[in-house]
Design an enzyme around this catalytic site. Structure first.
Site, short mmCIF file in Angstrom:
data_model
loop_
_atom_site.label_atom_id
_atom_site.label_comp_id
_atom_site.label_asym_id
_atom_site.label_seq_id
_atom_site.Cartn_x
_atom_site.Cartn_y
_atom_site.Cartn_z
N CYS A 1 23.60 10.99 43.04
CA CYS A 1 24.91 10.35 42.91
C CYS A 1 24.89 8.95 43.54
O CYS A 1 25.33 7.98 42.92
CB CYS A 1 25.99 11.22 43.52
SG CYS A 1 25.56 11.96 45.11
N1 LIG Z 1 27.39 17.48 44.59
C1 LIG Z 1 27.08 16.32 44.05
O1 LIG Z 1 27.88 15.38 44.04
C2 LIG Z 1 25.73 16.14 43.41
C3 LIG Z 1 25.50 14.97 42.70
C4 LIG Z 1 24.26 14.77 42.08
C5 LIG Z 1 23.27 15.73 42.22
N2 LIG Z 1 23.51 16.86 42.95
C6 LIG Z 1 22.44 17.85 43.04
O2 LIG Z 1 22.74 18.91 42.13
C7 LIG Z 1 22.27 20.14 42.66
C8 LIG Z 1 23.47 21.10 42.75
O3 LIG Z 1 24.42 20.50 43.63
P1 LIG Z 1 25.83 21.17 43.96
O4 LIG Z 1 26.58 20.16 44.72
O5 LIG Z 1 26.39 21.74 42.71
O6 LIG Z 1 25.36 22.37 44.93
P2 LIG Z 1 26.16 23.69 45.34
O7 LIG Z 1 27.62 23.45 45.17
O8 LIG Z 1 25.64 24.06 46.67
O9 LIG Z 1 25.70 24.76 44.25
C9 LIG Z 1 24.38 25.28 44.23
C10 LIG Z 1 24.25 26.30 43.12
O10 LIG Z 1 22.92 26.82 43.16
C11 LIG Z 1 22.96 28.25 43.29
N3 LIG Z 1 21.86 28.64 44.19
C12 LIG Z 1 21.71 28.29 45.49
N4 LIG Z 1 20.56 28.80 45.97
C13 LIG Z 1 20.00 29.51 44.96
C14 LIG Z 1 18.80 30.28 44.84
N5 LIG Z 1 17.96 30.42 45.86
N6 LIG Z 1 18.54 30.86 43.65
C15 LIG Z 1 19.39 30.75 42.61
N7 LIG Z 1 20.55 30.03 42.65
C16 LIG Z 1 20.83 29.42 43.82
C17 LIG Z 1 24.32 28.55 43.88
O11 LIG Z 1 24.68 29.85 43.45
P3 LIG Z 1 25.43 30.94 44.35
O12 LIG Z 1 25.89 30.28 45.60
O13 LIG Z 1 26.55 31.41 43.47
O14 LIG Z 1 24.40 31.98 44.57
C18 LIG Z 1 25.19 27.49 43.25
O15 LIG Z 1 25.58 27.91 41.95
C19 LIG Z 1 21.67 19.85 44.03
O16 LIG Z 1 20.29 19.74 43.91
C20 LIG Z 1 22.30 18.51 44.41
O17 LIG Z 1 21.49 17.75 45.27
C21 LIG Z 1 24.72 17.10 43.53
#
Ligand SMILES: NC(=O)c1ccc[n+]([C@@H]2O[C@H](COP(=O)([O-])OP(=O)(O)OC[C@H]3O[C@@H](n4cnc5c(N)ncnc54)[C@H](OP(=O)(O)O)[C@@H]3O)[C@@H](O)[C@H]2O)c1
Length: 341
Positions: free
Chosen positions: A146
């Site tokens: 981001c």
């Molecule tokens: N947030 C942002 O603004 C943003 C922007 C750009 C990129 N990103 C990137 O996009 C990715 C997701 O970000 P997010 O903000 O959506 O994160 P998040 O809210 O923490 O969500 C993570 C997701 O991954 C799942 N998960 C976590 N550990 C897991 C495992 N060991 N095996 C299978 N599933 C697992 C979780 O599922 P459960 O908890 O339901 O198990 C949840 O659905 C990250 O790599 C982040 O760096 C985020």
């Protein structure tokens, strides 16, 4: 389509966009902790709109049912599933950092040893405005971070024109969803509300990503000083960049530089000279808005960008890339304007 990590903040944002996309059907949604429940039980906003059951990640099943998978998983977790999906011939857009850095040694320094280093060269960095043609042919797209999206879009025109000298200072402020849906104490309401703080100054993992992209655009090695901040709002990133120019550029020249660079980009809006963007004007939209002014007294160009970290900074840009990969209009499913106020 599949959304791996559908319960997280970028996962739910992907669903919000994909459910309104005219050419897409979401067939698989995954979660580790909620497998077996309906996604609408976890995110009530989806009730009646998406009643799919959350599953564990089963690569063969995803590969047989989906033409493309979005991986919205934490870095280091993502690479395993992504590598196996690519092996099965499924197209993947990975929202994590796992395939963004081309150099496995750089990934090791900033994250950990990479488990699929052979894919780092094959992955296309998904900053749509810069790599549009390569994204259209890609099997694996590494969706940008981001912060890097806002920083690189704001700086690309001046680096491409080779008018920059010295180290660029990037002073960026993010809303709390940038850290994901975590239970960390430092992200709890009482810690974040009415607070404003810097973190990871000079050591944030997005710095090497920004440097990689700007170096490629400038065709020389570029160094940045990156200072991120956390602000008490849900969404949005405002990035202020301080740039030393080789020689002063006029208002007209700068405006021409930015406008011509982005004249074909539906989601990048260049503001009139000296007008600066706000996070509220992009909330919920896939836009990145850019403002700039040269200060002759300080001899610095100031560039400010605003975007929604969950949309242009993540899910929206991922859908924009999906559209290109399938040969669909780039704006399909992404036409919504910002949520104002
Ligand atoms: N947030 C942002 O603004 C943003 C922007 C750009 C990129 N990103 C990137 O996009 C990715 C997701 O970000 P997010 O903000 O959506 O994160 P998040 O809210 O923490 O969500 C993570 C997701 O991954 C799942 N998960 C976590 N550990 C897991 C495992 N060991 N095996 C299978 N599933 C697992 C979780 O599922 P459960 O908890 O339901 O198990 C949840 O659905 C990250 O790599 C982040 O760096 C985020």
């Amino acid at each position: 389509m599949a959304v791996l990590g559908a319960t997280g903040y970028t996962g739910i944002e992907l669903l919000r966009i994909l459910l309104q996309h005219p050419r897409v059907r979401v067939a698989v949604v995954t979660s580790q902790q909620f497998a077996g429940k309906r996604i609408s039980e976890i995110h009530h906003s989806l009730a009646g709109k998406c009643e799919l059951f959350l599953e564990d990640i089963q690569v063969e099943k995803v590969a047989s049912r989906c033409e493309l998978a979005f991986a919205a998983l934490p870095h280091k977790t993502s690479m395993d599933a992504v590598a196996r999906l690519v092996e099965q011939g499924t197209r993947v857009i990975d929202l994590s950092a796992d395939f963004r850095l081309h150099d496995p040694e750089l990934y090791r320094q900033w994250y950990s040893p990479h488990k699929a280093p052979h894919l780092l060269r094959r992955a296309v960095y998904g900053l749509t405005e810069i790599h549009r043609r390569a994204i259209a042919k890609a099997r694996l797209v590494a969706n940008p971070g981001c912060y890097p999206t806002g920083a690189v879009l704001g700086l690309a025109p001046v680096f491409a024109a080779r008018v920059v000298r010295g180290t660029v200072l990037i002073d960026a402020k993010s809303g709390v969803t940038g850290a994901g849906r975590s239970s960390a104490v430092e992200l709890s309401f009482s810690e974040v509300n009415e607070n404003f703080k810097a973190y990871s100054v000079g050591v944030h993992r997005h710095a090497p990503e920004i440097e990689q992209e700007l170096s490629q655009i400038a065709r020389r090695s570029v160094a940045v000083l990156f200072a991120p901040h956390l602000v008490p709002m849900n969404r949005g990133i405002l990035s202020t960049m301080y740039v030393e120019l080789k020689k002063p550029l006029s208002e007209a020249k700068l405006a021409e530089l930015y406008e011509s660079f982005y004249h074909q980009d539906p989601f990048v809006r260049v503001l009139p000279y000296g007008v600066f963007p706000e996070t509220k004007e992009v909330r919920g939209s896939n836009d990145c808005v850019i403002g700039f002014r040269y200060d002759p007294h300080a001899k610095r160009l100031v560039v400010i960008t605003a975007l929604d970290n969950l949309v242009k900074g993540a899910a929206g840009q991922a859908v924009q890339n999906m559209n290109l990969m399938f040969g669909w209009p780039e704006i399909e499913g992404l036409g919504g304007t910002a949520l104002v106020p």
